[in-house]
Design an enzyme around this catalytic site. Structure first.
Site, PDB file in Angstrom:
ATOM      1  N   ASP A 215       0.293 -21.206   9.901  1.00  0.00           N
ATOM      2  CA  ASP A 215      -0.701 -20.367  10.569  1.00  0.00           C
ATOM      3  C   ASP A 215      -1.863 -20.147   9.602  1.00  0.00           C
ATOM      4  O   ASP A 215      -1.689 -19.511   8.560  1.00  0.00           O
ATOM      5  CB  ASP A 215      -0.072 -19.037  10.970  1.00  0.00           C
ATOM      6  CG  ASP A 215      -0.983 -18.195  11.839  1.00  0.00           C
ATOM      7  OD1 ASP A 215      -2.184 -18.516  11.971  1.00  0.00           O
ATOM      8  OD2 ASP A 215      -0.492 -17.202  12.397  1.00  0.00           O
TER       9      ASP A 215
ATOM     10  N   CYS B  30       1.899 -21.101  19.966  1.00  0.00           N
ATOM     11  CA  CYS B  30       1.908 -20.446  18.656  1.00  0.00           C
ATOM     12  C   CYS B  30       2.015 -18.947  18.899  1.00  0.00           C
ATOM     13  O   CYS B  30       2.392 -18.525  19.997  1.00  0.00           O
ATOM     14  CB  CYS B  30       0.694 -20.830  17.815  1.00  0.00           C
ATOM     15  SG  CYS B  30      -0.912 -20.267  18.422  1.00  0.00           S
TER      16      CYS B  30
ATOM     17  N   CYS C  86      -5.380 -19.970  17.209  1.00  0.00           N
ATOM     18  CA  CYS C  86      -5.604 -20.880  16.072  1.00  0.00           C
ATOM     19  C   CYS C  86      -4.972 -22.249  16.298  1.00  0.00           C
ATOM     20  O   CYS C  86      -5.663 -23.210  16.613  1.00  0.00           O
ATOM     21  CB  CYS C  86      -5.059 -20.274  14.783  1.00  0.00           C
ATOM     22  SG  CYS C  86      -5.902 -18.778  14.235  1.00  0.00           S
ATOM     23  N   ARG C  87      -3.666 -22.320  16.147  1.00  0.00           N
ATOM     24  CA  ARG C  87      -2.976 -23.610  16.153  1.00  0.00           C
ATOM     25  C   ARG C  87      -2.838 -24.227  17.536  1.00  0.00           C
ATOM     26  O   ARG C  87      -3.171 -25.394  17.733  1.00  0.00           O
ATOM     27  CB  ARG C  87      -1.587 -23.466  15.520  1.00  0.00           C
ATOM     28  CG  ARG C  87      -1.640 -23.059  14.058  1.00  0.00           C
ATOM     29  CD  ARG C  87      -0.280 -22.678  13.538  1.00  0.00           C
ATOM     30  NE  ARG C  87       0.128 -21.393  14.107  1.00  0.00           N
ATOM     31  CZ  ARG C  87       1.307 -20.847  13.910  1.00  0.00           C
ATOM     32  NH1 ARG C  87       2.228 -21.468  13.190  1.00  0.00           N
ATOM     33  NH2 ARG C  87       1.609 -19.674  14.433  1.00  0.00           N
ATOM     34  N   SER C  88      -2.307 -23.477  18.489  1.00  0.00           N
ATOM     35  CA  SER C  88      -2.028 -24.086  19.797  1.00  0.00           C
ATOM     36  C   SER C  88      -3.289 -24.476  20.569  1.00  0.00           C
ATOM     37  O   SER C  88      -3.303 -25.542  21.195  1.00  0.00           O
ATOM     38  CB  SER C  88      -1.084 -23.222  20.635  1.00  0.00           C
ATOM     39  OG  SER C  88      -1.580 -21.934  20.829  1.00  0.00           O
TER      40      SER C  88
ATOM     41  N   ASN D 120      -2.130 -17.697  20.233  1.00  0.00           N
ATOM     42  CA  ASN D 120      -2.887 -18.666  21.021  1.00  0.00           C
ATOM     43  C   ASN D 120      -4.380 -18.639  20.719  1.00  0.00           C
ATOM     44  O   ASN D 120      -5.212 -18.785  21.602  1.00  0.00           O
ATOM     45  CB  ASN D 120      -2.622 -18.470  22.520  1.00  0.00           C
ATOM     46  CG  ASN D 120      -3.132 -19.601  23.395  1.00  0.00           C
ATOM     47  OD1 ASN D 120      -3.574 -19.357  24.514  1.00  0.00           O
ATOM     48  ND2 ASN D 120      -3.079 -20.827  22.930  1.00  0.00           N
TER      49      ASN D 120
END
Length: 159
Positions: free
Chosen positions: A126, A10, A15-17, A13
């Site tokens: 995001d 993302c 939140c999402r990944s 690095n």
């Protein structure tokens, strides 16, 4: 089943990944596939390098029995294109950045996560600037996508 190395990417690095990394690692463990899959995450940007995941990502993961608190953000590095078999971007912007920065011979490894995992050309949104419920929505999207991804990996690697 042969070994596969998966990198989730993302922007920063945090939140999402890292959440995707935690979800896939957890699912692989539950399926007895931990030795066959290496999972990591990175960002296309470097501004959070060394930071722990966003506390809201840590919380939503913890609510589902997953501990991502020891992960640390890092930026994608050139060696990642060699090391990983599958590089999955959380959204179209990060997909474009990865494709632009990767050697041509490794571009076949780079995909939009939801398109590769679930056959839908959806971005994982995001949640950084939103409320905590956005993190739960992202978790649920990642969980569904990682379940599909794990099934796809099992089928691809078995053949």
């Amino acid at each position: 089943m042969k070994h596969i190395a998966v990198l989730f990417v993302c922007m920063g690095n945090i939140c999402r990944s890292p959440l995707a990394e935690g979800v896939l690692t957890h699912l692989a463990h539950d399926e007895g596939m931990s030795r066959q899959i290496t999972v990591d995450s990175a960002g296309t940007g470097s501004w959070h390098a060394g930071d722990a995941p966003d506390p809201r990502s840590i919380d939503v993961a913890r609510q589902h029995g997953i501990d991502i608190s020891r992960q640390r953000a890092r930026q994608v590095k050139p060696a990642d294109f060699e090391t990983f078999d599958l590089i999955l971007a959380m959204d179209e912007d990060n997909l474009a950045r990865l494709l632009q920065s990767s050697p041509e011979r490794h571009r076949h490894k780079i995909h939009l996560f939801m398109a590769y995992a679930a056959g839908r050309r959806d971005n994982v949104p995001d949640p950084y600037y939103g409320a905590e419920d956005g993190f739960l929505g992202v978790y649920n999207m990642l969980l569904a996508g990682c379940r599909s991804l794990l099934e796809k990996i099992e089928l691809d690697r078995a053949s």
